[in-house]
Design an enzyme around this catalytic site. Sequence first.
Site, PDB file in Angstrom:
ATOM      1  N   HIS A  97       0.864  -1.187   0.000  1.00  0.00           N
ATOM      2  CA  HIS A  97       0.000   0.000   0.000  1.00  0.00           C
ATOM      3  C   HIS A  97       0.897   1.233   0.000  1.00  0.00           C
ATOM      4  CE1 HIS A  97      -3.766  -2.227   0.685  1.00  0.00           C
ATOM      5  NE2 HIS A  97      -3.018  -3.033   1.418  1.00  0.00           N
ATOM      6  N   LEU A  98       0.918   1.928  -1.143  1.00  0.00           N
ATOM      7  CA  LEU A  98       1.767   3.120  -1.241  1.00  0.00           C
ATOM      8  C   LEU A  98       0.998   4.393  -0.913  1.00  0.00           C
ATOM      9  CD1 LEU A  98       3.934   2.328  -4.412  1.00  0.00           C
ATOM     10  CD2 LEU A  98       4.569   2.138  -1.998  1.00  0.00           C
ATOM     11  N   ARG A  99      -0.322   4.272  -0.763  1.00  0.00           N
ATOM     12  CA  ARG A  99      -1.204   5.349  -0.254  1.00  0.00           C
ATOM     13  C   ARG A  99      -1.380   6.551  -1.173  1.00  0.00           C
ATOM     14  NH1 ARG A  99      -3.541   1.902   2.913  1.00  0.00           N
ATOM     15  NH2 ARG A  99      -2.612   1.530   4.952  1.00  0.00           N
ATOM     16  N   ASP A 126      -8.528  -5.074  -2.703  1.00  0.00           N
ATOM     17  CA  ASP A 126      -7.931  -5.336  -1.388  1.00  0.00           C
ATOM     18  C   ASP A 126      -8.278  -4.268  -0.357  1.00  0.00           C
ATOM     19  OD1 ASP A 126      -6.186  -6.818   0.417  1.00  0.00           O
ATOM     20  OD2 ASP A 126      -5.080  -4.936   0.416  1.00  0.00           O
ATOM     21  N   HIS A 150      -9.129 -10.390  -1.476  1.00  0.00           N
ATOM     22  CA  HIS A 150      -9.044 -10.183  -0.024  1.00  0.00           C
ATOM     23  C   HIS A 150     -10.231 -10.947   0.555  1.00  0.00           C
ATOM     24  CE1 HIS A 150      -8.699  -7.475   3.666  1.00  0.00           C
ATOM     25  NE2 HIS A 150      -9.884  -8.028   3.812  1.00  0.00           N
ATOM     26  N   HIS A 179      -2.920 -12.565   1.439  1.00  0.00           N
ATOM     27  CA  HIS A 179      -2.710 -12.738   2.884  1.00  0.00           C
ATOM     28  C   HIS A 179      -3.536 -13.833   3.557  1.00  0.00           C
ATOM     29  CE1 HIS A 179      -6.172 -10.090   2.760  1.00  0.00           C
ATOM     30  NE2 HIS A 179      -5.462  -8.993   2.603  1.00  0.00           N
ATOM     31  N   ASN A 226      -5.570  -6.447   9.283  1.00  0.00           N
ATOM     32  CA  ASN A 226      -6.604  -7.160   8.539  1.00  0.00           C
ATOM     33  C   ASN A 226      -5.943  -7.967   7.435  1.00  0.00           C
ATOM     34  OD1 ASN A 226      -8.584  -7.966   6.760  1.00  0.00           O
ATOM     35  ND2 ASN A 226      -9.587  -5.973   6.605  1.00  0.00           N
ATOM     36  N   ASP A 250       1.917  -6.835   2.420  1.00  0.00           N
ATOM     37  CA  ASP A 250       0.752  -6.056   2.883  1.00  0.00           C
ATOM     38  C   ASP A 250       1.229  -4.840   3.691  1.00  0.00           C
ATOM     39  OD1 ASP A 250      -1.823  -5.185   3.181  1.00  0.00           O
ATOM     40  OD2 ASP A 250      -2.468  -6.817   4.495  1.00  0.00           O
ATOM     41  N   HIS A 278       0.441   3.834   8.350  1.00  0.00           N
ATOM     42  CA  HIS A 278      -0.601   4.750   8.844  1.00  0.00           C
ATOM     43  C   HIS A 278       0.059   5.884   9.605  1.00  0.00           C
ATOM     44  CE1 HIS A 278      -4.121   2.377   7.833  1.00  0.00           C
ATOM     45  NE2 HIS A 278      -3.525   1.296   8.297  1.00  0.00           N
TER      46      HIS A 278
HETATM   47 ZN   LIG Z   1      -6.150  -7.123   2.273  1.00  0.00          ZN
END
Ligand SMILES: [Zn+2]
Lengths: 337, 442
Positions: free
Chosen positions: B59-61, B151, B178, B231, B277, B304, B308
């Site tokens: 996740h590069l946001r 995801d 997911h 995951h 998650n 994953d 944050h």
């Molecule tokens: Zn996920």
Amino acid sequence: MKHLLSTTDLSRGDAILILDTAEEMAAVGEREVKKLPALRGRTVVNLFFEDSTRTRISFEAAAKRLSADVINFAAKGSSVSKGESLKDTAQTLEAMSADAVVIRHWASGAPARLASSDWIDAAVINAGDGTHEHPTQALLDAFTLRRHWAALAGTSPGGSDLRGMSVAIVGDVLHSRVARSNLWLLKTLGADVTLVAPPTLLPVGVDSWPCRVNYNLDEVLQSGPDAVMMLRLQGERMNAAFFPSTREYSRRWGFDDARLATLDAAGGRSTVIMHPGPMNRGLEISSAAADSPRSTILAQVRNGVSVRMAVLYLLLSGDSSGEPGRIPTPILQENPA
Amino acid sequence: MSVKYIIKDAAMADGSHADLLVADGRIMETGASLSAAGATILDADGLLALPGMVDLHTHLREPGREDAETVETGTRAAALGGFTAVHAMANSMPVADTAGVVEQVFSLGRRAGWVEVRPVGAVTVGLAGERLAELGAMADSRAQVRVFSDDGLCVHDPVLMRRALEYVKAFDGVVAQHAQEPRLTAGAQMNEGAVSAVLGLTGWPAVAEESIIARDVLLAQHVGSRLHVCHVSTAGSVEIIRWAKGRGINVTAEVTPHHLLLTDDLVHSWNPVYKVNPPLRTAEDVTALREALADGTIDIVGTDHAPHPSEHKECEWAQAAMGMTGLETALSVVQHSMIETGLMNWADFARVTSSRAAEIGRVGGQGRPLAAGEPANITLVDPAARWTVAPDKMATKGRNSPFAGLELPGAVQATFFRGHPTVLDGMLNTPHPSAVEDSAWM
Ligand SMILES: [Zn+2]
């Protein structure tokens, strides 16, 4: 003991010290002047993220009888609900030099989070967190049970535990912080616990708990428990498929008039009926049961103040190492101003 | 004149030793005692040379949550972690559900120049689970998307999932699911079991994951499609995937480093750094996941990586965001839990962190053997190093590492991305020189 977060952390010695101290506090409550100077100059904050007038009043009375200054901070409806975080609130209370924070929170673990953070130095007392624990409720229940148990044996409660006592906890165990705190404390004090609930209202994982589980209330009542603790059924459970209808729930798991009559007819045993309040009369408990001589419901409320005085006293007047001291006898003799 | 490097006397994953001559983005030659005029020599004595790691789940946001991470900071973290390619998950804001957004992310990656950034496309518009996003447009875009995933959310509608599985066959895509049945996990806070019972946190049952995986492998079989399971976190999921592979169903699966090491007992601390998650599970699940990764039932490790901002973790458990950082600890956690336990060797490591991930994502030029003529995507590792995880020192913006304070083995000494050292001596060097040629918006 620096905080009171959970009854799982309480040793038998800690628990009995609190209960014995509460007996001494109860004696103060029977005097004409009900106030002790023990916590004069100390500040107790009631930080309530969830409404509970009865719990707040009980803590407030306890703190005031010990001469502490009390600040009530109802975080619900204040800046907190507008996004001020638990961290900011805690730091505000720290800046106000709170010595103890009595916290009620809708989120499980919030008191523990506060206690383990570096946001605040005060002693943290869990006044009910989510569906996790409510340790002072369990202590006041144990206090009530211990007096009953000692009276039956013709002894004084001081120093004793609940060995040999059988207690049934009935109702929504899954969502009950009262049930959890009671189970751990009752086990520590030597009582035998049976949980009675619909299978939908028991947590997955209950099989690893130190108790018996029975789905049949009548069967458990026939076994002659020494105490039956009825749990409150929360309104929001009623439409979430945990049971078909409140009438069916009430018939199978409510302490109704018929069950009271059966218990009375069986005679002999002096089973007490407990409820942490507030009650849903006619749902989990009938009025006749709640108002019967077996009911300890008002005694529980009364004992709540003594137990909370003991907890505040032991947490705030212990030496700086965090060890609770024995309550110094002179303090009880001292005449408060 | 091109820059040349000779990596001297590195140990290969198979245990042999060799020199590698790197120039023009490729491995020009391998062998003993190589030399080349003007080449920079890297003494790799005691180091392992592995194919550059490929993450299928990052996740590069960016765009939208640049306070949490940017493509620049996330790919710096990736390079430091030994990666040469990452797949950027689609749950940005706006969601990567159009050719425009995936091309933007692709370009940001090119311009950053630390690793290859492969955007993942959303399966459904806005991740809403209602109608298919323009999967073909994303596949045909400059980003050449091949992995599609909602995801963060599950494609829970069985008809929509079936259609997505069928549709992506047109361009050799894969749906990365997911697996989380939403009704069974409403308000869920942690694994449902002995610990959640005591803590009074709403449980997240294993069956919520397993039932979706069971459904999806049957759908994949029915329509003859390729399915990837993100995951995997439970022993039951492993059993279902093993069964599906045994039936010849075209399913691949991934496990995160944290699910290979951590268990739900950590939630007793109430520290939201452990909130993730899917949730941390039990020790039995960890054992099953390790065995499955070793025997190939689970194909790859995907981080994953989910950074944050600290305020999303400095709060009550129930209020906290789900997710953990992972790019800069993945190699060490996998070495610790898979290699030092004797379950895998370094050749297996190269498979699960590089070659197989590149195959699943259809990433040409990544995950290739370290042989003459191949693209020079190389990670040099000191397997004997030990270090203590310090989130404050990481390149990611996220400070939410569940491994903080833990001593772990293995350190990335250098990362070569298309022949250029993005990391040297364990520190960031420079981005690939071609980065400056790329505009973020073309
Ligand atoms: Zn996920």
